[in-house]
Structure formats: C-alpha cells, structure tokens
Scaffold this motif. Structure first.
Motif, PDB file in Angstrom:
ATOM      1  N   VAL A 379       0.864  -1.182   0.000  1.00 28.84           N
ATOM      2  CA  VAL A 379       0.000   0.000   0.000  1.00 28.84           C
ATOM      3  C   VAL A 379       0.899   1.230   0.000  1.00 28.84           C
ATOM      4  O   VAL A 379       1.658   1.467   0.945  1.00 28.84           O
ATOM      5  CB  VAL A 379      -0.936   0.002   1.233  1.00 28.84           C
ATOM      6  N   GLY A 380       0.840   1.988  -1.066  1.00 32.53           N
ATOM      7  CA  GLY A 380       1.750   3.112  -1.243  1.00 32.53           C
ATOM      8  C   GLY A 380       1.748   4.088  -0.087  1.00 32.53           C
ATOM      9  O   GLY A 380       2.811   4.559   0.339  1.00 32.53           O
ATOM     10  N   LYS A 385       4.801   6.541   4.437  1.00 32.96           N
ATOM     11  CA  LYS A 385       4.846   6.924   5.848  1.00 32.96           C
ATOM     12  C   LYS A 385       5.773   6.032   6.666  1.00 32.96           C
ATOM     13  O   LYS A 385       5.942   6.260   7.872  1.00 32.96           O
ATOM     14  CB  LYS A 385       3.436   6.869   6.444  1.00 32.96           C
ATOM     15  N   ALA A 386       6.347   5.006   6.036  1.00 37.24           N
ATOM     16  CA  ALA A 386       7.192   4.029   6.732  1.00 37.24           C
ATOM     17  C   ALA A 386       6.429   3.362   7.873  1.00 37.24           C
ATOM     18  O   ALA A 386       6.949   3.155   8.968  1.00 37.24           O
ATOM     19  CB  ALA A 386       8.469   4.686   7.244  1.00 37.24           C
ATOM     20  N   PRO A 438     -11.252   6.033  -5.927  1.00 39.10           N
ATOM     21  CA  PRO A 438     -10.800   6.735  -4.722  1.00 39.10           C
ATOM     22  C   PRO A 438      -9.601   7.634  -4.990  1.00 39.10           C
ATOM     23  O   PRO A 438      -8.987   7.590  -6.058  1.00 39.10           O
ATOM     24  CB  PRO A 438     -10.438   5.586  -3.779  1.00 39.10           C
ATOM     25  N   ILE A 439      -9.276   8.433  -3.988  1.00 35.35           N
ATOM     26  CA  ILE A 439      -8.200   9.415  -4.090  1.00 35.35           C
ATOM     27  C   ILE A 439      -6.834   8.760  -3.858  1.00 35.35           C
ATOM     28  O   ILE A 439      -6.677   7.923  -2.976  1.00 35.35           O
ATOM     29  CB  ILE A 439      -8.422  10.540  -3.068  1.00 35.35           C
ATOM     30  N   HIS A 440      -5.859   9.148  -4.643  1.00 32.57           N
ATOM     31  CA  HIS A 440      -4.472   8.727  -4.462  1.00 32.57           C
ATOM     32  C   HIS A 440      -3.666   9.908  -3.926  1.00 32.57           C
ATOM     33  O   HIS A 440      -3.866  11.043  -4.362  1.00 32.57           O
ATOM     34  CB  HIS A 440      -3.878   8.283  -5.807  1.00 32.57           C
ATOM     35  N   PRO A 441      -2.746   9.702  -2.992  1.00 30.70           N
ATOM     36  CA  PRO A 441      -2.407   8.436  -2.330  1.00 30.70           C
ATOM     37  C   PRO A 441      -3.109   8.330  -0.980  1.00 30.70           C
ATOM     38  O   PRO A 441      -2.916   9.180  -0.107  1.00 30.70           O
ATOM     39  CB  PRO A 441      -0.897   8.533  -2.160  1.00 30.70           C
ATOM     40  N   THR A 442      -3.893   7.319  -0.796  1.00 30.46           N
ATOM     41  CA  THR A 442      -4.564   7.046   0.468  1.00 30.46           C
ATOM     42  C   THR A 442      -4.537   5.547   0.731  1.00 30.46           C
ATOM     43  O   THR A 442      -4.217   4.757  -0.168  1.00 30.46           O
ATOM     44  CB  THR A 442      -6.033   7.513   0.444  1.00 30.46           C
TER      45      THR A 442
END
Length: 458
Positions: A379-380, A385-386, A438-442
C-alpha cells in the motif's frame, strides 16, 4: 409525595442526554438521574481521555523514530504530569459541554444521586420518589475485577484509575490482552515503561482472526513489549518491587514482577444495585439487562440503552441505541438492533478497523466465500509513511456478491474501514465498490483493488 414526569432517564452517558434533548424538544418533562459524572464512560474514563493519551504516545513514538525520517530530535523526554493534564482537560471540557447542554433543555431536571426501582416505573433517589410512564436506563458499565487469588491484597490499576497517573511506571504488567489492555500497554511502552502483557488465552484479541492476532503481537513485541499468553493460573501478590503476577504459562518464567499492574480483563454492567426485580426487569447471567430488538426490557414502559444491555460496548452503539429508541417512539419508525452492522476499532498503532464477520465466522457459516488480502507493504500510503505493519482483508459471499466483513489492520485503518462499512449499509454489491475511483495516495484507494482480487476461499 411523588414527583411525576413524562419520562425518567437513569444515567447521563451517551444515549441519555440525546434522548432527553428529543423529549424536552417535544415539550415533555424529563428527569435525568446521574449518580456520578455526566458524560459516562466515554467522556470521563474511556474514549476521550484514552485517545488523548494515545495521541501523546504517538508523538513520542514519532520522535523516537525521527532518524528513520531523516529528522534529528535529540533526547526524548516524557513529562507525565503534562500528558495527564492534557487528558484531564479533555475530560473536563467534554463533561462541561454535556452539563451545559442538559442545562439548556427546557423541562429537564437533573437529579444527582443513586436511583433504585421501588416498583414498576417508580424510582427512589435519596429518599425522594419519582414516577413516569416511560423509563430509560442508560447506566453504563465499569471495569470487571476478577477473583484472582491475591487480588484483594495488592494495589492495582483499572482503565479509570490509570488515566490520571502522574508517573511512568518502571514496569507495568497488563493483565488482559484485548482492546483496553493493548492500548495501555503500547501507550506506556512508548512513554518509556517496561511492559509485560499477560493473557490467559493462547493469543491476543482472541475474538479476531488468527492472522490479526499474530500481526498485532508481532508489532507490539517489535516495540519491546513482552507477551505472555496461555496464562492458565493468574495470581497476584505483594512484592518488594511492587506486585508479583503468577502466570503459570506453558513456557517462560512462572511469574512476572512489576512495579504496577493494570487489570484489563473486561467490563461489567452497572445493574447490580438498581432494584430491577422490583420493576420486573430481567437480567442475564452476566448482569446485562434483557432487551428485545427494539431495546424494550421485560417491564412495560422501560427501555435499556448503551453498555448495560449487552448489545454493544461502544460509544457509537450506545448512540445508535438512542437513535433506535427515538426513531421508534417519536418518529413512527421500526428500527431494530438486528439491522445494525457492527463496526469498531482497536486503537493500537497501527490501528485495527473492523466491520461485520471475521473470516473465521464466515467460514463457520458454511456459505461459499470470496476472500482477498493485501499486505500494507503493498500500500503506497503506508510505504511513504514508513508504517507498513498489517494488512487489508475482505470476505464476501460468493453467491450474493455482498461483503460479509472486513479488517484493515494498518495505518489509517480506523478511518479507511468506513468505506466498506458504508457499502455494507447500502447493501451494495462488490462490483459497486470495485468500480469506485478513490483518491491517491490514500489507504482507502486500495479497497477497490482488494475487492478486485477476491478469490474463492480454499
């Protein structure tokens, strides 16, 4: 002399004040009785203060990981009195907001004291008798104190008494490896305490699927929390360093010595001193008030809402209880508890968002299933966010193409789960969700992808 009202509400937690607002708005006279603190568990000892403490712990964790992000932060210190003061301010502000709300209701009388039934729809409070054709119970619950050998010989903490703690324990032993226990365990580990979790079952949060339990244990242990499961004989005793907790586990030392011990082994309803028998109100073997699908008790004209009815142990289910009662009594609707699709979250970090059936429950139903799972490492948003612990999992009915349940254990999981919860409430098919954009990046953007990867269960 008997004081009469159109309605009596016992308990000023989540459901009670909202219902009082609806009733007084219709010109009815209402008495709301509260023996302790307005706002109930959520405001005073539950969601509000604990999530405030979780927020402080999250900041501490980010600071501790600063180097991972290329940020130098120097020595990390925890000012526990300031941490506790933040939580206390949230409590006081929220409680005052509720008290001001009640004070603004025309026709409402707030009575401080302990309520006991003396007959059908008749209640005594400190020697005064009240009566109404409708009575609503919203009395909540409290921490359950188990009868462990030695429990009466030691000082222990509960979810209520740990909140104002002004120090970081040297070694906190948490007895109970479920929602409340895990949140405090991780929180205090991040504040700097040595932490050991003691759980009688073979795994943590045993109501969840095994892969969820295993992943939660893995990231808690990665933070340095010791986990002792299969604790089949838990005992407590005084020790020179604080408290000795006997665990008698299948492996490891037979006891754990800590400076403090938190008992987090469940909740019990506040129904044991209400005189329910005098009103013809039945309870089950755990003390929960028996209600039907419309939240009516076994006594005419009496309803029970919130934690005391055993239909949900969350603020949002208590609020929905109010909505059901109000809709049926005041709006001519036919709302039922059985129509509710239950969602909830576990506020460890990363959090678990859950809705509907677990995979285990779905498999036990015997129906043909579709299952899909994606690790958060794919998941990007999590990678950026590490924060790559966890996974997303969806279970659907292979014949109806309707989602049966889902778990999102990972960064933002407590928010992202609502996309699935809403689709389930809309009774939409998996195809509808798959073709959302949906919205990227989420985190949520991967939900349609997970849906598209649904495959027959093996």
């Amino acid at each position: 002399m008997i004081r009469t009202f159109d309605a009596i509400i016992v308990g000023a937690g989540q459901a009670g004040p909202a219902l009082a607002g609806r009733l007084t708005g219709l010109g009815k006279t209402v008495a709301i009785i509260e023996r302790h603190l307005v706002g109930g568990t959520c405001v005073n000892t539950g969601c509000k203060p604990t999530k405030t403490l979780v927020a402080s712990a999250s900041v501490a964790r980010y600071a501790q990981r600063g180097a991972d992000y290329g940020v130098g932060v120097g020595q990390i210190t925890i000012d526990m009195p300031v941490v506790a003061a933040r939580a206390q301010k949230v409590i006081l502000d929220s409680r005052k907001g509720n008290e001001d709300w009640l004070a603004s209701m025309p026709g409402l009388t707030l009575i401080r004291g302990h309520a006991r039934f003396t007959g059908p729809r008749r209640i005594e409070v400190d020697g005064e008798t009240l009566e109404a054709p409708q009575v609503f119970l919203n009395v909540g619950g409290r921490a359950s104190i188990p009868d462990f050998p030695g429990v009466d010989q030691v000082d222990y903490l509960t979810n209520s008494t740990i909140i104002p703690l002004q120090i970081v324990p040297e070694h906190l032993v948490v007895v109970g490896g479920s929602y409340i226990g895990l949140e405090f365990a991780q929180m205090y580990r991040r504040f700097g305490a040595e932490v050991t979790i003691v759980e009688k079952n073979t795994r943590l949060v045993s109501r969840e699927d095994e892969d969820v339990s295993a992943e939660i244990r893995a990231f808690l242990e990665a933070e340095g929390i010791a986990v002792r499961t299969d604790a089949c004989c838990i005992t407590l005793a005084k020790h020179g360093s604080g408290v000795k907790v006997g665990v008698d586990c299948t492996e490891g030392a037979p006891e754990v010595v800590g400076t403090h011990v938190l008992l987090a082994v469940g909740r019990r309803p506040n129904t044991d001193d209400l005189g329910l028998d005098a009103a013809g109100i039945e309870i089950d073997d755990k003390g929960y008030i028996k209600v039907d699908d419309h939240l009516k008790t076994t006594a005419d004209g009496v309803w029970a809402m919130g934690d005391c009815n055993g239909k949900g142990a969350f603020t949002h289910t208590a609020w929905n209880d109010y909505e059901i009662v109000a809709a049926n009594l005041l709006d001519g609707e036919d709302r039922k508890v059985s129509d509710r699709i239950l969602g909830y979250a576990l506020y460890v970090d990363p959090p678990l968002g859950r809705v509907g059936m677990t995979e285990t429950q779905a498999r036990k139903s015997g129906r043909p299933l579709l299952i899909s799972k994606r690790l958060m490492t794919r998941v990007g948003r999590a990678v950026e966010k590490a924060e790559t612990w966890g996974f997303m999992k969806i279970v659907a009915d292979a014949e109806t193409k309707k989602i049966l349940g889902a778990a999102i254990l990972g960064t933002g999981g407590d928010e992202a789960i609502h996309g699935i919860l809403d689709m389930m409430n809309a009774d939409a098919s998996i195809g509808t969700l798959q073709w959302a954009v949906p919205i990227h990046p989420t985190v949520s953007e991967l939900i349609p992808t997970v849906v598209g990867d649904l495959k027959p269960a093996s």
